[in-house]
Design a protein around this motif. Sequence first.
Motif, PDB file in Angstrom:
ATOM      1  N   LEU A 132       6.161  -2.195   0.539  1.00 50.08           N
ATOM      2  CA  LEU A 132       6.719  -1.393   1.611  1.00 50.08           C
ATOM      3  C   LEU A 132       7.961  -0.610   1.206  1.00 50.08           C
ATOM      4  CD1 LEU A 132       6.485  -4.125   4.390  1.00 50.08           C
ATOM      5  CD2 LEU A 132       4.872  -2.264   3.987  1.00 50.08           C
ATOM      6  N   VAL A 133       8.525  -0.911   0.043  1.00 57.01           N
ATOM      7  CA  VAL A 133       9.773  -0.278  -0.374  1.00 57.01           C
ATOM      8  C   VAL A 133       9.589   1.230  -0.522  1.00 57.01           C
ATOM      9  CG1 VAL A 133      11.507  -0.141  -2.200  1.00 57.01           C
ATOM     10  CG2 VAL A 133      10.592  -2.368  -1.502  1.00 57.01           C
ATOM     11  N   ASP A 134      10.478   1.981   0.102  1.00 60.00           N
ATOM     12  CA  ASP A 134      10.466   3.445   0.035  1.00 60.00           C
ATOM     13  C   ASP A 134       9.175   4.048   0.575  1.00 60.00           C
ATOM     14  OD1 ASP A 134      13.006   3.480  -1.134  1.00 60.00           O
ATOM     15  OD2 ASP A 134      12.158   3.257  -3.150  1.00 60.00           O
ATOM     16  N   ARG A 135       8.503   3.319   1.448  1.00 58.55           N
ATOM     17  CA  ARG A 135       7.286   3.834   2.074  1.00 58.55           C
ATOM     18  C   ARG A 135       7.390   3.635   3.582  1.00 58.55           C
ATOM     19  NH1 ARG A 135       5.451   1.460  -2.747  1.00 58.55           N
ATOM     20  NH2 ARG A 135       4.090   2.781  -4.017  1.00 58.55           N
ATOM     21  N   ASN A 136       6.705   4.483   4.305  1.00 62.79           N
ATOM     22  CA  ASN A 136       6.737   4.417   5.760  1.00 62.79           C
ATOM     23  C   ASN A 136       5.314   4.284   6.267  1.00 62.79           C
ATOM     24  OD1 ASN A 136       7.756   4.376   8.289  1.00 62.79           O
ATOM     25  ND2 ASN A 136       8.510   6.474   8.308  1.00 62.79           N
ATOM     26  N   TYR A 137       4.952   3.056   6.694  1.00 60.89           N
ATOM     27  CA  TYR A 137       3.600   2.780   7.139  1.00 60.89           C
ATOM     28  C   TYR A 137       3.590   2.216   8.548  1.00 60.89           C
ATOM     29  CZ  TYR A 137       1.789   3.192   2.352  1.00 60.89           C
ATOM     30  OH  TYR A 137       1.424   3.646   1.111  1.00 60.89           O
ATOM     31  N   VAL A 138       2.490   2.436   9.219  1.00 62.07           N
ATOM     32  CA  VAL A 138       2.175   1.735  10.459  1.00 62.07           C
ATOM     33  C   VAL A 138       0.854   1.013  10.230  1.00 62.07           C
ATOM     34  CG1 VAL A 138       1.420   2.008  12.845  1.00 62.07           C
ATOM     35  CG2 VAL A 138       3.415   3.237  12.040  1.00 62.07           C
ATOM     36  N   PHE A 139       0.810  -0.266  10.553  1.00 62.41           N
ATOM     37  CA  PHE A 139      -0.414  -1.034  10.380  1.00 62.41           C
ATOM     38  C   PHE A 139      -1.279  -0.920  11.629  1.00 62.41           C
ATOM     39  CE2 PHE A 139       2.329  -2.991   7.240  1.00 62.41           C
ATOM     40  CZ  PHE A 139       1.464  -3.222   6.178  1.00 62.41           C
ATOM     41  N   THR A 140      -2.574  -0.691  11.423  1.00 60.32           N
ATOM     42  CA  THR A 140      -3.499  -0.676  12.544  1.00 60.32           C
ATOM     43  C   THR A 140      -3.715  -2.105  13.024  1.00 60.32           C
ATOM     44  OG1 THR A 140      -5.520  -1.020  11.247  1.00 60.32           O
ATOM     45  CG2 THR A 140      -4.698   1.243  11.429  1.00 60.32           C
ATOM     46  N   THR A 141      -4.437  -2.244  14.128  1.00 57.59           N
ATOM     47  CA  THR A 141      -4.699  -3.577  14.655  1.00 57.59           C
ATOM     48  C   THR A 141      -5.602  -4.375  13.731  1.00 57.59           C
ATOM     49  OG1 THR A 141      -5.255  -4.761  16.694  1.00 57.59           O
ATOM     50  CG2 THR A 141      -6.765  -3.028  16.005  1.00 57.59           C
ATOM     51  N   GLU A 142      -6.262  -3.713  12.776  1.00 60.82           N
ATOM     52  CA  GLU A 142      -7.063  -4.408  11.763  1.00 60.82           C
ATOM     53  C   GLU A 142      -6.291  -4.627  10.469  1.00 60.82           C
ATOM     54  OE1 GLU A 142      -8.083  -1.479  13.094  1.00 60.82           O
ATOM     55  OE2 GLU A 142      -9.532  -2.157  14.605  1.00 60.82           O
ATOM     56  N   GLY A 143      -5.005  -4.290  10.470  1.00 58.43           N
ATOM     57  CA  GLY A 143      -4.177  -4.535   9.300  1.00 58.43           C
ATOM     58  C   GLY A 143      -4.240  -3.466   8.233  1.00 58.43           C
ATOM     59  N   HIS A 144      -4.787  -2.285   8.542  1.00 55.58           N
ATOM     60  CA  HIS A 144      -4.839  -1.197   7.567  1.00 55.58           C
ATOM     61  C   HIS A 144      -3.547  -0.383   7.639  1.00 55.58           C
ATOM     62  CE1 HIS A 144      -8.947  -2.314   7.157  1.00 55.58           C
ATOM     63  NE2 HIS A 144      -9.318  -1.846   8.338  1.00 55.58           N
ATOM     64  N   PRO A 145      -2.876  -0.132   6.514  1.00 57.38           N
ATOM     65  CA  PRO A 145      -1.640   0.667   6.542  1.00 57.38           C
ATOM     66  C   PRO A 145      -1.934   2.160   6.640  1.00 57.38           C
ATOM     67  CG  PRO A 145      -2.120  -0.058   4.298  1.00 57.38           C
ATOM     68  CD  PRO A 145      -3.177  -0.669   5.176  1.00 57.38           C
ATOM     69  N   LEU A 146      -1.331   2.813   7.629  1.00 57.67           N
ATOM     70  CA  LEU A 146      -1.454   4.263   7.770  1.00 57.67           C
ATOM     71  C   LEU A 146      -0.110   4.893   7.465  1.00 57.67           C
ATOM     72  CD1 LEU A 146      -3.466   4.619  11.121  1.00 57.67           C
ATOM     73  CD2 LEU A 146      -4.356   4.696   8.791  1.00 57.67           C
ATOM     74  N   PRO A 147      -0.064   5.878   6.573  1.00 62.18           N
ATOM     75  CA  PRO A 147       1.225   6.510   6.263  1.00 62.18           C
ATOM     76  C   PRO A 147       1.723   7.344   7.427  1.00 62.18           C
ATOM     77  CG  PRO A 147      -0.578   7.693   5.215  1.00 62.18           C
ATOM     78  CD  PRO A 147      -1.186   6.471   5.839  1.00 62.18           C
ATOM     79  N   VAL A 148       3.018   7.255   7.697  1.00 73.10           N
ATOM     80  CA  VAL A 148       3.642   8.109   8.704  1.00 73.10           C
ATOM     81  C   VAL A 148       4.130   9.356   7.981  1.00 73.10           C
ATOM     82  CG1 VAL A 148       5.456   8.294  10.438  1.00 73.10           C
ATOM     83  CG2 VAL A 148       4.313   6.097  10.052  1.00 73.10           C
ATOM     84  N   LEU A 149       3.442  10.458   8.177  1.00 74.68           N
ATOM     85  CA  LEU A 149       3.758  11.680   7.457  1.00 74.68           C
ATOM     86  C   LEU A 149       5.021  12.309   8.007  1.00 74.68           C
ATOM     87  CD1 LEU A 149       0.183  13.228   7.128  1.00 74.68           C
ATOM     88  CD2 LEU A 149       1.380  11.690   5.566  1.00 74.68           C
TER      89      LEU A 149
END
Length: 355
Positions: free
Chosen positions: A243-260
């Motif tokens: 997660l360092v230096d990255r911006n993600y949101v996890f879906t309800t299934e645990g998949h990381p989606l990048p916040v552009l």
Amino acid sequence: MENETTETSTSGCAALRALRRLWSMRSSLNLLGTTLDVTTGEWIEYSSGIGAGVDSFYEYLFKAHILFGKEDFWRMFHSAYLAVQKYFRHGPWYHEADMRNGKATYWQLTSLQAFWPGLQVLVGDIAAANSSHREFVHVWKKFGVLPERYLLDHLMLHPTEKYYPLRPELAESTFYLYQATKDPWYLEVGESIVNSLNSYTKVDGGFASIRDVTTMQLEDHQHSFFLAETCKYLYLLFDDSFLVDRNYVFTTEGHPLPVLSSWHDRLPEAYIPRNWTFLPSEKQARRASAMTLQVCPATSLDCRHRCQQVKSACHIPDARSDHRCFGDEECGVDATTCRRRTCSMAGYCGLWLFI
């Protein structure tokens, strides 16, 4: 690549339309049911809560705002969140209620509810998240794992839903709370979860669901969400270098989606002022969640010049600042409802179901 991008965009728009459509079907109390007739579009099940059938709606409503920076999703979520706190919350627990009139229907803990503290962390309601999370952890430790359904009004397991299918929700909320607070206690909770999984569910070739938490009888079954979510959140709890230096949101299934950045640039203006209230202090402004600044009736927050909380005349603080207790006499009077607080079975003061 172009077709893939178009398809993703189309799916995303469809999902946003679905969120708006569901919100338009809410009751006058801003509550939703859990089951729809897909032919008629009418609600079949009017009893609602934060667990099965509706949990992902609350999660995606707020995460749609984070991902796309759309202010209307924050307004929808804010209204829904306040309704949940008003009609479902009882101390750290969340019972179920009729979406039409807000009257309680089922007093029960379900394992899917354990995602809620993690969502509260994203909202900024850390105190409420910690309160509910502690009680879920207490139930986990009581049985060794988290049962699917626990009857709060009888303080007993549901007679037919005693199983634990390796669900990830408690690990997910533990991960979020540790990220928000860096309190090492959450690492201890994660270690306890890992030890329980190894002790009770590990078998040759994988991990098995538990059929009955009272006997720890296993099933010959491992759901895919165990690897996709349970293991993932436990791994990230102890090693968050991903997660360092990255911006993600996890879906309800645990998949990381990048916040552009193109979506996220609007968030400081659109999100923070409504999500946080700044309270003046002697040294510097202290950030506190707007969700937790509830005071007794006939009092208000005056923000015309600067936000200042009007304290309740009935408020009596708990004997200990960490709200721990050994008996009811160590608990005070709640500032929100003016009701006497009592000591829970986990040893914390609050507005509990039973004395």
